[in-house]
Write a protein that holds these residues in place. Structure first.
Motif, PDB file in Angstrom:
ATOM      1  N   PRO A  61      10.597   2.434 -17.462  1.00  0.00           N
ATOM      2  CA  PRO A  61      11.142   2.713 -16.132  1.00  0.00           C
ATOM      3  C   PRO A  61      10.220   3.619 -15.314  1.00  0.00           C
ATOM      4  CG  PRO A  61      12.845   2.941 -17.791  1.00  0.00           C
ATOM      5  CD  PRO A  61      11.541   2.782 -18.526  1.00  0.00           C
ATOM      6  N   LEU A  62      10.113   3.319 -14.039  1.00  0.00           N
ATOM      7  CA  LEU A  62       9.313   4.084 -13.082  1.00  0.00           C
ATOM      8  C   LEU A  62      10.236   5.018 -12.325  1.00  0.00           C
ATOM      9  CD1 LEU A  62       6.716   4.544 -11.295  1.00  0.00           C
ATOM     10  CD2 LEU A  62       7.587   2.663  -9.878  1.00  0.00           C
ATOM     11  N   ILE A  63       9.847   6.292 -12.221  1.00  0.00           N
ATOM     12  CA  ILE A  63      10.634   7.263 -11.469  1.00  0.00           C
ATOM     13  C   ILE A  63       9.719   7.953 -10.468  1.00  0.00           C
ATOM     14  CG2 ILE A  63      12.045   9.350 -11.578  1.00  0.00           C
ATOM     15  CD1 ILE A  63      12.795   8.469 -14.455  1.00  0.00           C
ATOM     16  N   ILE A  64      10.003   7.774  -9.180  1.00  0.00           N
ATOM     17  CA  ILE A  64       9.241   8.435  -8.124  1.00  0.00           C
ATOM     18  C   ILE A  64       9.915   9.766  -7.849  1.00  0.00           C
ATOM     19  CG2 ILE A  64       8.488   8.324  -5.728  1.00  0.00           C
ATOM     20  CD1 ILE A  64       8.448   5.262  -6.020  1.00  0.00           C
ATOM     21  N   SER A  65       9.183  10.852  -8.060  1.00  0.00           N
ATOM     22  CA  SER A  65       9.759  12.185  -7.876  1.00  0.00           C
ATOM     23  C   SER A  65       9.471  12.776  -6.502  1.00  0.00           C
ATOM     24  CB  SER A  65       9.262  13.133  -8.959  1.00  0.00           C
ATOM     25  OG  SER A  65       7.849  13.187  -8.955  1.00  0.00           O
ATOM     26  N   SER A  77      10.407   7.760   3.294  1.00  0.00           N
ATOM     27  CA  SER A  77      11.736   7.586   2.716  1.00  0.00           C
ATOM     28  C   SER A  77      11.529   6.744   1.464  1.00  0.00           C
ATOM     29  CB  SER A  77      12.631   6.856   3.721  1.00  0.00           C
ATOM     30  OG  SER A  77      13.869   6.567   3.136  1.00  0.00           O
ATOM     31  N   PHE A  78      12.101   7.187   0.336  1.00  0.00           N
ATOM     32  CA  PHE A  78      11.821   6.523  -0.934  1.00  0.00           C
ATOM     33  C   PHE A  78      12.987   6.709  -1.902  1.00  0.00           C
ATOM     34  CE2 PHE A  78      10.457  10.861  -1.193  1.00  0.00           C
ATOM     35  CZ  PHE A  78      10.703  11.267  -2.490  1.00  0.00           C
ATOM     36  N   PRO A  79      13.022   5.910  -2.968  1.00  0.00           N
ATOM     37  CA  PRO A  79      14.106   6.009  -3.956  1.00  0.00           C
ATOM     38  C   PRO A  79      13.882   7.192  -4.902  1.00  0.00           C
ATOM     39  CG  PRO A  79      12.595   4.260  -4.569  1.00  0.00           C
ATOM     40  CD  PRO A  79      12.139   4.787  -3.237  1.00  0.00           C
ATOM     41  N   LYS A  80      14.147   8.398  -4.416  1.00  0.00           N
ATOM     42  CA  LYS A  80      13.859   9.618  -5.172  1.00  0.00           C
ATOM     43  C   LYS A  80      14.676   9.710  -6.458  1.00  0.00           C
ATOM     44  CE  LYS A  80      13.362  14.570  -4.841  1.00  0.00           C
ATOM     45  NZ  LYS A  80      13.346  15.726  -3.985  1.00  0.00           N
ATOM     46  N   GLY A  81      13.958   9.817  -7.560  1.00  0.00           N
ATOM     47  CA  GLY A  81      14.584  10.043  -8.849  1.00  0.00           C
ATOM     48  C   GLY A  81      15.300   8.849  -9.458  1.00  0.00           C
ATOM     49  N   GLU A  82      15.324   7.714  -8.765  1.00  0.00           N
ATOM     50  CA  GLU A  82      15.982   6.523  -9.311  1.00  0.00           C
ATOM     51  C   GLU A  82      15.049   5.851 -10.311  1.00  0.00           C
ATOM     52  OE1 GLU A  82      17.276   3.798  -6.290  1.00  0.00           O
ATOM     53  OE2 GLU A  82      18.041   5.414  -5.039  1.00  0.00           O
ATOM     54  N   ALA A  83      15.592   5.413 -11.428  1.00  0.00           N
ATOM     55  CA  ALA A  83      14.792   4.687 -12.414  1.00  0.00           C
ATOM     56  C   ALA A  83      14.646   3.239 -11.957  1.00  0.00           C
ATOM     57  CB  ALA A  83      15.443   4.752 -13.786  1.00  0.00           C
ATOM     58  N   ILE A  84      13.406   2.802 -11.803  1.00  0.00           N
ATOM     59  CA  ILE A  84      13.112   1.429 -11.420  1.00  0.00           C
ATOM     60  C   ILE A  84      12.608   0.724 -12.676  1.00  0.00           C
ATOM     61  CG2 ILE A  84      11.704  -0.032  -9.920  1.00  0.00           C
ATOM     62  CD1 ILE A  84      11.652   2.558  -8.043  1.00  0.00           C
ATOM     63  N   ARG A 104      -7.754   7.476  17.146  1.00  0.00           N
ATOM     64  CA  ARG A 104      -7.571   6.851  15.826  1.00  0.00           C
ATOM     65  C   ARG A 104      -6.873   7.826  14.880  1.00  0.00           C
ATOM     66  NH1 ARG A 104      -6.966   1.910  14.362  1.00  0.00           N
ATOM     67  NH2 ARG A 104      -7.659   1.474  12.275  1.00  0.00           N
ATOM     68  N   GLN A 105      -5.814   7.350  14.234  1.00  0.00           N
ATOM     69  CA  GLN A 105      -5.049   8.147  13.277  1.00  0.00           C
ATOM     70  C   GLN A 105      -5.091   7.455  11.915  1.00  0.00           C
ATOM     71  OE1 GLN A 105      -3.457  11.170  14.262  1.00  0.00           O
ATOM     72  NE2 GLN A 105      -4.677  10.744  16.090  1.00  0.00           N
ATOM     73  N   ASN A 106      -5.331   8.237  10.884  1.00  0.00           N
ATOM     74  CA  ASN A 106      -5.426   7.738   9.517  1.00  0.00           C
ATOM     75  C   ASN A 106      -4.598   8.672   8.637  1.00  0.00           C
ATOM     76  OD1 ASN A 106      -6.318   6.383   7.211  1.00  0.00           O
ATOM     77  ND2 ASN A 106      -8.136   7.660   7.042  1.00  0.00           N
ATOM     78  N   LYS A 107      -3.478   8.195   8.142  1.00  0.00           N
ATOM     79  CA  LYS A 107      -2.565   9.036   7.362  1.00  0.00           C
ATOM     80  C   LYS A 107      -2.434   8.489   5.941  1.00  0.00           C
ATOM     81  CE  LYS A 107      -1.777  11.386  11.040  1.00  0.00           C
ATOM     82  NZ  LYS A 107      -2.409  12.678  11.207  1.00  0.00           N
ATOM     83  N   ILE A 108      -2.651   9.359   4.975  1.00  0.00           N
ATOM     84  CA  ILE A 108      -2.529   8.992   3.570  1.00  0.00           C
ATOM     85  C   ILE A 108      -1.199   9.512   3.050  1.00  0.00           C
ATOM     86  CG2 ILE A 108      -3.491   9.296   1.258  1.00  0.00           C
ATOM     87  CD1 ILE A 108      -6.243   9.496   2.618  1.00  0.00           C
ATOM     88  N   VAL A 109      -0.477   8.657   2.347  1.00  0.00           N
ATOM     89  CA  VAL A 109       0.818   8.997   1.771  1.00  0.00           C
ATOM     90  C   VAL A 109       0.646   8.933   0.252  1.00  0.00           C
ATOM     91  CG1 VAL A 109       3.242   8.326   1.647  1.00  0.00           C
ATOM     92  CG2 VAL A 109       1.963   7.973   3.779  1.00  0.00           C
ATOM     93  N   ARG A 110       0.846  10.076  -0.408  1.00  0.00           N
ATOM     94  CA  ARG A 110       0.636  10.154  -1.862  1.00  0.00           C
ATOM     95  C   ARG A 110       1.974  10.066  -2.593  1.00  0.00           C
ATOM     96  NH1 ARG A 110      -2.744  15.465  -1.490  1.00  0.00           N
ATOM     97  NH2 ARG A 110      -0.626  16.060  -1.757  1.00  0.00           N
ATOM     98  N   ILE A 111       1.988   9.233  -3.625  1.00  0.00           N
ATOM     99  CA  ILE A 111       3.207   8.990  -4.399  1.00  0.00           C
ATOM    100  C   ILE A 111       3.092   9.683  -5.748  1.00  0.00           C
ATOM    101  CG2 ILE A 111       4.633   7.214  -5.503  1.00  0.00           C
ATOM    102  CD1 ILE A 111       2.501   6.165  -2.638  1.00  0.00           C
ATOM    103  N   VAL A 112       4.059  10.568  -6.039  1.00  0.00           N
ATOM    104  CA  VAL A 112       4.108  11.295  -7.310  1.00  0.00           C
ATOM    105  C   VAL A 112       5.196  10.647  -8.162  1.00  0.00           C
ATOM    106  CG1 VAL A 112       4.458  13.534  -8.410  1.00  0.00           C
ATOM    107  CG2 VAL A 112       3.416  13.415  -6.128  1.00  0.00           C
ATOM    108  N   SER A 113       4.831  10.245  -9.372  1.00  0.00           N
ATOM    109  CA  SER A 113       5.794   9.570 -10.239  1.00  0.00           C
ATOM    110  C   SER A 113       5.509   9.901 -11.694  1.00  0.00           C
ATOM    111  CB  SER A 113       5.713   8.049 -10.031  1.00  0.00           C
ATOM    112  OG  SER A 113       4.492   7.568 -10.564  1.00  0.00           O
ATOM    113  N   ASN A 114       6.228   9.257 -12.578  1.00  0.00           N
ATOM    114  CA  ASN A 114       6.027   9.486 -14.008  1.00  0.00           C
ATOM    115  C   ASN A 114       4.891   8.637 -14.585  1.00  0.00           C
ATOM    116  OD1 ASN A 114       7.569   7.130 -13.666  1.00  0.00           O
ATOM    117  ND2 ASN A 114       8.586   7.369 -15.634  1.00  0.00           N
ATOM    118  N   ILE A 115       4.058   8.072 -13.731  1.00  0.00           N
ATOM    119  CA  ILE A 115       2.879   7.333 -14.201  1.00  0.00           C
ATOM    120  C   ILE A 115       1.862   8.303 -14.795  1.00  0.00           C
ATOM    121  CG2 ILE A 115       0.897   5.945 -13.445  1.00  0.00           C
ATOM    122  CD1 ILE A 115       2.755   4.653 -11.418  1.00  0.00           C
TER     123      ILE A 115
END
Length: 132
Positions: A61-65, A77-84, A104-115
């Motif tokens: 299971p993947l969990i995005i924290s 907006s993301f599925p916080k703490g839900e087990a996928i 020009r705008q360049n935005k990086i969105v970093r995903i923290v998970s149990n990976i």
């Protein structure tokens, strides 16, 4: 004595590498349909939104924290703490508010998970001045 220490140190390092390799192949994995989205030209003050779709292509299971941005103008907006579960899909929605931005705008969105390591997606756009 030095050879014995060297032997055990090498054995330990190889064992650790194999354990990490096995863990990463047996753990969760996030695979995005696309990792970059370009909104093209927008007008200053516009609020735009994009949904990044992903799948857990791993074996656990993947969990995005957390999902981090570098600017208050970008809100995730993301599925916080839900087990996928493996094979299941999910979404991360990213809203960008262009108020006060130009060019020009360049935005990086970093995903923290149990990976074990961060993954990222990116949005880009070109903010044009508002017609007066």
């Amino acid at each position: 004595m030095k050879k014995a220490i060297l032997f055990f140190a090498t054995f330990f390092l190889i064992g650790s590498a194999v354990a990490q390799s096995t863990e990463s192949t047996n753990g969760p994995e996030i695979t995005f349909e696309e990792s970059n989205h370009d909104f093209g030209d927008i007008t200053q003050g516009d609020v735009v939104e994009h949904i990044f779709k992903f799948e857990n292509t791993g074996k656990q299971p993947l969990i995005i924290s957390n999902v981090k941005t570098t600017c208050g103008c970008t809100v995730p907006s993301f599925p916080k703490g839900e087990a996928i579960a493996p094979g299941e899909k999910g979404e991360i929605t990213v809203k960008f508010n262009s108020r006060g931005k130009m060019g020009r705008q360049n935005k990086i969105v970093r995903i923290v998970s149990n990976i074990g390591e961060e993954r990222s997606v990116r949005i880009t756009t070109n903010v044009l001045p508002k017609d007066s």
